[in-house]
Write a protein that holds these residues in place. Structure first.
Motif, PDB file in Angstrom:
ATOM      1  N   ARG A 142       0.778  -1.212   0.121  1.00  0.00           N
ATOM      2  CA  ARG A 142       0.115  -0.092   0.033  1.00  0.00           C
ATOM      3  C   ARG A 142       1.017   1.222   0.136  1.00  0.00           C
ATOM      4  O   ARG A 142       1.588   1.553   0.758  1.00  0.00           O
ATOM      5  CB  ARG A 142      -0.882  -0.026   1.334  1.00  0.00           C
ATOM      6  CG  ARG A 142      -1.844   1.137   1.183  1.00  0.00           C
ATOM      7  CD  ARG A 142      -2.768   1.092   2.601  1.00  0.00           C
ATOM      8  NE  ARG A 142      -2.030   1.122   3.630  1.00  0.00           N
ATOM      9  CZ  ARG A 142      -2.337   1.185   5.011  1.00  0.00           C
ATOM     10  NH1 ARG A 142      -3.790   1.124   5.037  1.00  0.00           N
ATOM     11  NH2 ARG A 142      -1.676   1.383   5.925  1.00  0.00           N
ATOM     12  N   VAL A 143       0.626   2.093  -0.984  1.00  0.00           N
ATOM     13  CA  VAL A 143       1.203   3.536  -1.239  1.00  0.00           C
ATOM     14  C   VAL A 143       0.492   4.342  -2.124  1.00  0.00           C
ATOM     15  O   VAL A 143      -0.525   3.860  -2.595  1.00  0.00           O
ATOM     16  CB  VAL A 143       2.794   3.139  -1.687  1.00  0.00           C
ATOM     17  CG1 VAL A 143       2.845   2.622  -3.320  1.00  0.00           C
ATOM     18  CG2 VAL A 143       3.724   4.242  -1.693  1.00  0.00           C
ATOM     19  N   GLY A 144       0.987   5.497  -1.978  1.00  0.00           N
ATOM     20  CA  GLY A 144       0.239   6.454  -2.767  1.00  0.00           C
ATOM     21  C   GLY A 144      -0.016   6.321  -4.194  1.00  0.00           C
ATOM     22  O   GLY A 144       1.112   5.561  -4.928  1.00  0.00           O
ATOM     23  N   TRP A 145      -0.988   6.907  -4.913  1.00  0.00           N
ATOM     24  CA  TRP A 145      -0.884   6.520  -6.453  1.00  0.00           C
ATOM     25  C   TRP A 145       0.254   7.263  -7.236  1.00  0.00           C
ATOM     26  O   TRP A 145       0.627   6.990  -8.240  1.00  0.00           O
ATOM     27  CB  TRP A 145      -2.330   6.972  -6.923  1.00  0.00           C
ATOM     28  CG  TRP A 145      -3.433   6.036  -6.763  1.00  0.00           C
ATOM     29  CD1 TRP A 145      -4.432   5.898  -6.102  1.00  0.00           C
ATOM     30  CD2 TRP A 145      -3.477   5.067  -7.918  1.00  0.00           C
ATOM     31  NE1 TRP A 145      -5.114   4.807  -6.436  1.00  0.00           N
ATOM     32  CE2 TRP A 145      -4.619   4.288  -7.496  1.00  0.00           C
ATOM     33  CE3 TRP A 145      -3.006   4.708  -9.136  1.00  0.00           C
ATOM     34  CZ2 TRP A 145      -4.957   3.371  -8.174  1.00  0.00           C
ATOM     35  CZ3 TRP A 145      -3.132   3.571  -9.776  1.00  0.00           C
ATOM     36  CH2 TRP A 145      -4.542   2.881  -9.058  1.00  0.00           C
ATOM     37  N   TRP A 146       0.533   8.557  -6.700  1.00  0.00           N
ATOM     38  CA  TRP A 146       1.752   9.300  -7.165  1.00  0.00           C
ATOM     39  C   TRP A 146       2.479   9.880  -6.033  1.00  0.00           C
ATOM     40  O   TRP A 146       1.930  10.661  -5.334  1.00  0.00           O
ATOM     41  CB  TRP A 146       1.094  10.487  -8.146  1.00  0.00           C
ATOM     42  CG  TRP A 146       2.234  11.033  -8.837  1.00  0.00           C
ATOM     43  CD1 TRP A 146       3.344  10.830  -9.106  1.00  0.00           C
ATOM     44  CD2 TRP A 146       2.332  12.586  -8.968  1.00  0.00           C
ATOM     45  NE1 TRP A 146       4.146  11.841  -9.894  1.00  0.00           N
ATOM     46  CE2 TRP A 146       3.706  12.953  -9.945  1.00  0.00           C
ATOM     47  CE3 TRP A 146       1.310  13.664  -8.854  1.00  0.00           C
ATOM     48  CZ2 TRP A 146       3.979  14.378 -10.152  1.00  0.00           C
ATOM     49  CZ3 TRP A 146       1.869  15.005  -9.075  1.00  0.00           C
ATOM     50  CH2 TRP A 146       2.990  15.224  -9.788  1.00  0.00           C
ATOM     51  N   THR A 147       3.995   9.572  -6.030  1.00  0.00           N
ATOM     52  CA  THR A 147       4.561   9.805  -4.878  1.00  0.00           C
ATOM     53  C   THR A 147       5.806  10.700  -5.366  1.00  0.00           C
ATOM     54  O   THR A 147       7.064  10.100  -5.315  1.00  0.00           O
ATOM     55  CB  THR A 147       5.116   8.827  -4.059  1.00  0.00           C
ATOM     56  OG1 THR A 147       5.887   7.625  -5.214  1.00  0.00           O
ATOM     57  CG2 THR A 147       3.957   7.803  -3.677  1.00  0.00           C
ATOM     58  N   PRO A 148       5.816  11.960  -5.637  1.00  0.00           N
ATOM     59  CA  PRO A 148       6.811  12.544  -6.397  1.00  0.00           C
ATOM     60  C   PRO A 148       7.932  13.162  -5.277  1.00  0.00           C
ATOM     61  O   PRO A 148       8.686  13.616  -5.552  1.00  0.00           O
ATOM     62  CB  PRO A 148       6.237  13.951  -7.083  1.00  0.00           C
ATOM     63  CG  PRO A 148       5.021  14.076  -6.272  1.00  0.00           C
ATOM     64  CD  PRO A 148       4.402  12.572  -5.801  1.00  0.00           C
TER      65      PRO A 148
END
Length: 232
Positions: free
Chosen positions: A213-219
């Motif tokens: 589980r992690v964010g959709w976009w992680t800049p």
């Protein structure tokens, strides 16, 4: 004429500030929406589990991995990539873990910390580049979770998928480069770096490929590390 130039400069400056604010807001929003929302970590010490770490220096994120991990019918060994001869001091290769991350070549080499960040490097990285590197550091295993090192306990199949993603980022036959210190090195990598696909987005995509589980976009670093406890 000067008045017109000044007005044009103000408009450009305002547009640039709004663009930065929009990019920041979009990154934070994208990092708050979960991929693999149903995922839960294994309990530490569970049979077959593999403990890894997500690390951050405030600019770059990456992974801390055991050099060798194995189970029934599988084995992940990073020693063919993390070679002692590529280090300024090969004695550091005795450590049993590596820290590994991906990023744009100039941005990696020129920004070891915030003190080295410059508008020139930021602009060049944001525009995009196919010159990318893997950064590999030989280190001991972390002793506890912290703000800079977040522990994750993976299932064997999750770790194998994570390793496959990282392996696919290495450029076959790529050359090594000396690192920041005596215990690390850089290696030619594959992939296109841009403002949309940063080193932190790579970390998030690797975790998502593993099923974590992690964010959709992680800049940004925070959009990666926020998903994992700083301390147990």
């Amino acid at each position: 004429m000067r008045w017109q130039v000044a007005r044009w400069a103000r408009r450009v400056g305002t547009a640039f500030v709004l663009l930065l604010l929009g990019y920041g807001a979009a990154g934070l929003a994208g990092g708050a929406i979960p991929r693999n929302a149903g995922w839960r970590p294994m309990e530490a010490g569970s049979p077959g589990s593999v403990t890894i770490w997500v690390e951050s220096n405030g600019i770059h994120t990456g992974f801390i991995l055991p050099k060798v991990a194995a189970g029934a019918g599988w084995r992940i060994d990073w020693r063919d990539l993390a070679r002692p001869g590529d280090l300024a001091d090969p004695r550091y290769a005795r450590f049993d873990h590596i820290a590994i991350g991906w990023g744009e070549k100039a941005f990696f080499l020129d920004t070891p910390d915030w003190a080295h960040v410059s508008p020139r490097v930021l602009l060049a990285a944001a525009i995009g580049s196919d010159a990318t590197l893997l950064h590999v550091e030989h280190i001991p295993a972390p002793t506890r979770a912290s703000d800079d090192e977040r522990r994750i306990v993976l299932r064997p199949e999750e770790y194998r998928r994570l390793a496959a993603f990282i392996r696919a980022s290495a450029r076959p036959g790529g050359r090594p480069y000396r690192g920041y210190d005596r215990d690390d090195a850089f290696y030619d990598a594959q992939g296109h770096y841009s403002a949309a696909n940063t080193c932190n987005a790579w970390t998030g995509d690797a975790l998502a490929a593993a099923g974590v589980r992690v964010g959709w976009w992680t800049p940004f670093p925070i959009t990666v590390t926020r998903w994992f406890q700083a301390r147990p």
